[in-house]
Write a protein that holds these residues in place. Structure first.
Motif, PDB file in Angstrom:
ATOM      1  N   GLY A 166      25.187   8.344  92.658  1.00 56.32           N
ATOM      2  CA  GLY A 166      24.710   8.371  94.034  1.00 56.32           C
ATOM      3  C   GLY A 166      23.257   7.963  94.100  1.00 56.32           C
ATOM      4  O   GLY A 166      22.527   8.045  93.110  1.00 56.32           O
ATOM      5  N   SER A 167      22.841   7.511  95.261  1.00 51.91           N
ATOM      6  CA  SER A 167      21.446   7.126  95.461  1.00 51.91           C
ATOM      7  C   SER A 167      21.069   7.322  96.915  1.00 51.91           C
ATOM      8  O   SER A 167      21.934   7.370  97.802  1.00 51.91           O
ATOM      9  CB  SER A 167      21.218   5.661  95.063  1.00 51.91           C
ATOM     10  N   THR A 168      19.779   7.431  97.163  1.00 55.37           N
ATOM     11  CA  THR A 168      19.294   7.592  98.525  1.00 55.37           C
ATOM     12  C   THR A 168      17.889   7.025  98.646  1.00 55.37           C
ATOM     13  O   THR A 168      17.168   6.906  97.646  1.00 55.37           O
ATOM     14  CB  THR A 168      19.284   9.081  98.938  1.00 55.37           C
ATOM     15  N   LYS A 169      17.516   6.655  99.836  1.00 53.61           N
ATOM     16  CA  LYS A 169      16.174   6.144 100.108  1.00 53.61           C
ATOM     17  C   LYS A 169      15.358   7.186 100.850  1.00 53.61           C
ATOM     18  O   LYS A 169      15.875   7.908 101.694  1.00 53.61           O
ATOM     19  CB  LYS A 169      16.240   4.865 100.942  1.00 53.61           C
ATOM     20  N   ILE A 170      14.071   7.222 100.525  1.00 52.28           N
ATOM     21  CA  ILE A 170      13.146   8.143 101.179  1.00 52.28           C
ATOM     22  C   ILE A 170      12.079   7.314 101.875  1.00 52.28           C
ATOM     23  O   ILE A 170      11.342   6.559 101.232  1.00 52.28           O
ATOM     24  CB  ILE A 170      12.502   9.106 100.159  1.00 52.28           C
ATOM     25  N   ALA A 171      12.009   7.443 103.165  1.00 47.68           N
ATOM     26  CA  ALA A 171      11.002   6.742 103.967  1.00 47.68           C
ATOM     27  C   ALA A 171      11.038   5.229 103.775  1.00 47.68           C
ATOM     28  O   ALA A 171      10.024   4.550 103.934  1.00 47.68           O
ATOM     29  CB  ALA A 171       9.607   7.273 103.650  1.00 47.68           C
ATOM     30  N   ASP A 172      12.215   4.689 103.429  1.00 45.90           N
ATOM     31  CA  ASP A 172      12.410   3.250 103.258  1.00 45.90           C
ATOM     32  C   ASP A 172      11.542   2.623 102.170  1.00 45.90           C
ATOM     33  O   ASP A 172      11.486   1.401 102.043  1.00 45.90           O
ATOM     34  CB  ASP A 172      12.159   2.504 104.571  1.00 45.90           C
ATOM     35  N   GLN A 173      10.872   3.421 101.377  1.00 46.01           N
ATOM     36  CA  GLN A 173      10.000   2.880 100.338  1.00 46.01           C
ATOM     37  C   GLN A 173      10.338   3.377  98.936  1.00 46.01           C
ATOM     38  O   GLN A 173      10.011   2.727  97.959  1.00 46.01           O
ATOM     39  CB  GLN A 173       8.534   3.223 100.644  1.00 46.01           C
ATOM     40  N   VAL A 174      10.989   4.519  98.849  1.00 40.23           N
ATOM     41  CA  VAL A 174      11.326   5.105  97.553  1.00 40.23           C
ATOM     42  C   VAL A 174      12.837   5.273  97.449  1.00 40.23           C
ATOM     43  O   VAL A 174      13.467   5.840  98.350  1.00 40.23           O
ATOM     44  CB  VAL A 174      10.637   6.470  97.353  1.00 40.23           C
ATOM     45  N   ASN A 175      13.397   4.762  96.373  1.00 41.40           N
ATOM     46  CA  ASN A 175      14.830   4.893  96.133  1.00 41.40           C
ATOM     47  C   ASN A 175      15.030   5.717  94.864  1.00 41.40           C
ATOM     48  O   ASN A 175      14.459   5.409  93.821  1.00 41.40           O
ATOM     49  CB  ASN A 175      15.475   3.524  95.970  1.00 41.40           C
ATOM     50  N   ALA A 182      14.418   5.821  89.569  1.00 40.32           N
ATOM     51  CA  ALA A 182      13.620   5.787  90.796  1.00 40.32           C
ATOM     52  C   ALA A 182      12.891   4.455  90.888  1.00 40.32           C
ATOM     53  O   ALA A 182      12.538   3.842  89.871  1.00 40.32           O
ATOM     54  CB  ALA A 182      12.608   6.937  90.823  1.00 40.32           C
ATOM     55  N   LYS A 183      12.671   4.012  92.122  1.00 43.42           N
ATOM     56  CA  LYS A 183      11.906   2.795  92.376  1.00 43.42           C
ATOM     57  C   LYS A 183      11.087   2.997  93.640  1.00 43.42           C
ATOM     58  O   LYS A 183      11.598   3.500  94.643  1.00 43.42           O
ATOM     59  CB  LYS A 183      12.832   1.591  92.547  1.00 43.42           C
ATOM     60  N   ALA A 184       9.825   2.603  93.595  1.00 38.74           N
ATOM     61  CA  ALA A 184       8.940   2.765  94.749  1.00 38.74           C
ATOM     62  C   ALA A 184       8.297   1.429  95.093  1.00 38.74           C
ATOM     63  O   ALA A 184       7.700   0.769  94.227  1.00 38.74           O
ATOM     64  CB  ALA A 184       7.855   3.800  94.447  1.00 38.74           C
ATOM     65  N   ASP A 185       8.443   1.003  96.336  1.00 38.48           N
ATOM     66  CA  ASP A 185       7.784  -0.205  96.826  1.00 38.48           C
ATOM     67  C   ASP A 185       6.375   0.160  97.263  1.00 38.48           C
ATOM     68  O   ASP A 185       6.180   1.004  98.143  1.00 38.48           O
ATOM     69  CB  ASP A 185       8.561  -0.794  98.007  1.00 38.48           C
ATOM     70  N   LEU A 186       5.394  -0.492  96.658  1.00 33.92           N
ATOM     71  CA  LEU A 186       4.012  -0.124  96.917  1.00 33.92           C
ATOM     72  C   LEU A 186       3.351  -0.988  97.988  1.00 33.92           C
ATOM     73  O   LEU A 186       2.950  -0.496  99.030  1.00 33.92           O
ATOM     74  CB  LEU A 186       3.203  -0.205  95.608  1.00 33.92           C
ATOM     75  N   GLY A 238       8.155   0.541  84.353  1.00 31.06           N
ATOM     76  CA  GLY A 238       7.442  -0.723  84.493  1.00 31.06           C
ATOM     77  C   GLY A 238       7.124  -1.047  85.933  1.00 31.06           C
ATOM     78  O   GLY A 238       7.297  -0.227  86.838  1.00 31.06           O
ATOM     79  N   ALA A 239       6.654  -2.267  86.132  1.00 31.26           N
ATOM     80  CA  ALA A 239       6.268  -2.734  87.454  1.00 31.26           C
ATOM     81  C   ALA A 239       6.731  -4.173  87.628  1.00 31.26           C
ATOM     82  O   ALA A 239       6.905  -4.910  86.651  1.00 31.26           O
ATOM     83  CB  ALA A 239       4.752  -2.642  87.642  1.00 31.26           C
ATOM     84  N   ALA A 240       6.944  -4.573  88.880  1.00 34.63           N
ATOM     85  CA  ALA A 240       7.387  -5.934  89.173  1.00 34.63           C
ATOM     86  C   ALA A 240       6.732  -6.417  90.457  1.00 34.63           C
ATOM     87  O   ALA A 240       6.414  -5.621  91.352  1.00 34.63           O
ATOM     88  CB  ALA A 240       8.910  -5.988  89.305  1.00 34.63           C
ATOM     89  N   TYR A 241       6.545  -7.722  90.508  1.00 31.28           N
ATOM     90  CA  TYR A 241       5.957  -8.333  91.703  1.00 31.28           C
ATOM     91  C   TYR A 241       6.828  -9.508  92.131  1.00 31.28           C
ATOM     92  O   TYR A 241       7.068 -10.436  91.359  1.00 31.28           O
ATOM     93  CB  TYR A 241       4.537  -8.809  91.428  1.00 31.28           C
ATOM     94  N   GLU A 242       7.322  -9.456  93.360  1.00 20.83           N
ATOM     95  CA  GLU A 242       8.169 -10.505  93.900  1.00 20.83           C
ATOM     96  C   GLU A 242       7.357 -11.413  94.811  1.00 20.83           C
ATOM     97  O   GLU A 242       6.692 -10.947  95.730  1.00 20.83           O
ATOM     98  CB  GLU A 242       9.343  -9.897  94.676  1.00 20.83           C
TER      99      GLU A 242
END
Length: 231
Positions: A136-145, A172-176, A204-208
């Motif tokens: 299962g997964s969920t998003k928090i405030a559209d920025q953290v999954n 976990a993944k967070a869009d900064l 790690g970190a990624a940049y799109e």
């Protein structure tokens, strides 16, 4: 002279040029508004020396969506456990998915085709291990999954009381900021090996930017924690 000739040709073979290519074709047939049949054909060949262009059916499955947010996927399809650290490849079986709002749930039963060590031999015939998984997964405030999963491989032989291999993980993944994100995942083996629970983790970190992604990740993997099948 013979040794010199063999060594020279061995060196040539090791440094020979190689050009290969792979072609994938995705197909979809929409039977009705609730049922779709999908397939992916692939071929890999040598551009320099030619050779056979055998076509492989990598995916062949039916997706049935009887209600909004609910999907049944049956056949040779894909399965990604968590963020993909443990497994992200072909799965033969049935996968049920349900999504509502920011929440997503998934369960599956079948076989991990590319989990190499999940295979065993009976009378010299290799067979894939049956497996189940839930996640299962969920998003928090559209920025953290955030997400979590559990999977278990069936016992090799119930009469010999051999333990099943099982894993669980969290991710976990967070869009900064404008395409920049950080992510991580931890996976632990539930059964013990040499009185320990093997585990692995990555961060790690990624940049799109546009169609490209640039990133860096660190991996820490214990022996007997990884079984192959992740991309």
């Amino acid at each position: 002279a013979g040794d010199t000739y063999d060594a020279a040709h061995k060196d040539d073979a090791e440094h020979a040029d190689a050009y290969s290519a792979r072609i994938r074709l995705n197909l979809k047939a929409q039977a009705n508004d609730k049922l779709a049949v999908k397939a992916r054909l692939a071929t890999e060949f040598d551009l320099k020396d030619g050779g056979d262009m055998a076509v492989e059916v990598e995916r062949l499955h039916a997706e049935y969506a009887p209600a909004e947010g609910f999907t049944l996927d049956l056949g040779r399809t894909d399965a990604t456990l968590g963020a993909g650290l443990l497994y992200d490849d072909t799965f033969d079986g049935v996968v049920a998915s349900y999504g509502i709002g920011q929440f997503n749930l998934q369960a599956g039963y079948g076989r991990y085709r590319e989990m190499k060590s999940a295979q065993y031999e009976v009378n010299n015939v290799k067979k894939d291990r049956e497996a189940i998984f839930v996640q299962g997964s969920t998003k928090i405030a559209d920025q953290v999954n955030i997400g979590a999963f559990y999977t278990r491989l069936e016992k090799l032989d119930a009469e010999k009381d051999q333990d099943a291999k099982a894993f669980y993980g969290v991710n976990a993944k967070a869009d900064l900021y404008k395409g920049l994100s950080v992510d991580g995942e931890y996976v632990r083996r539930d059964d013990k090996v040499a009185d320990e629970h093997p585990a692995m983790w990555t961060a790690g970190a990624a940049y799109e930017f546009g169609p490209a992604t640039l990133g860096v990740h660190y991996y820490d993997v214990d022996a007997n924690a990884y079984f192959g099948g992740s991309t």
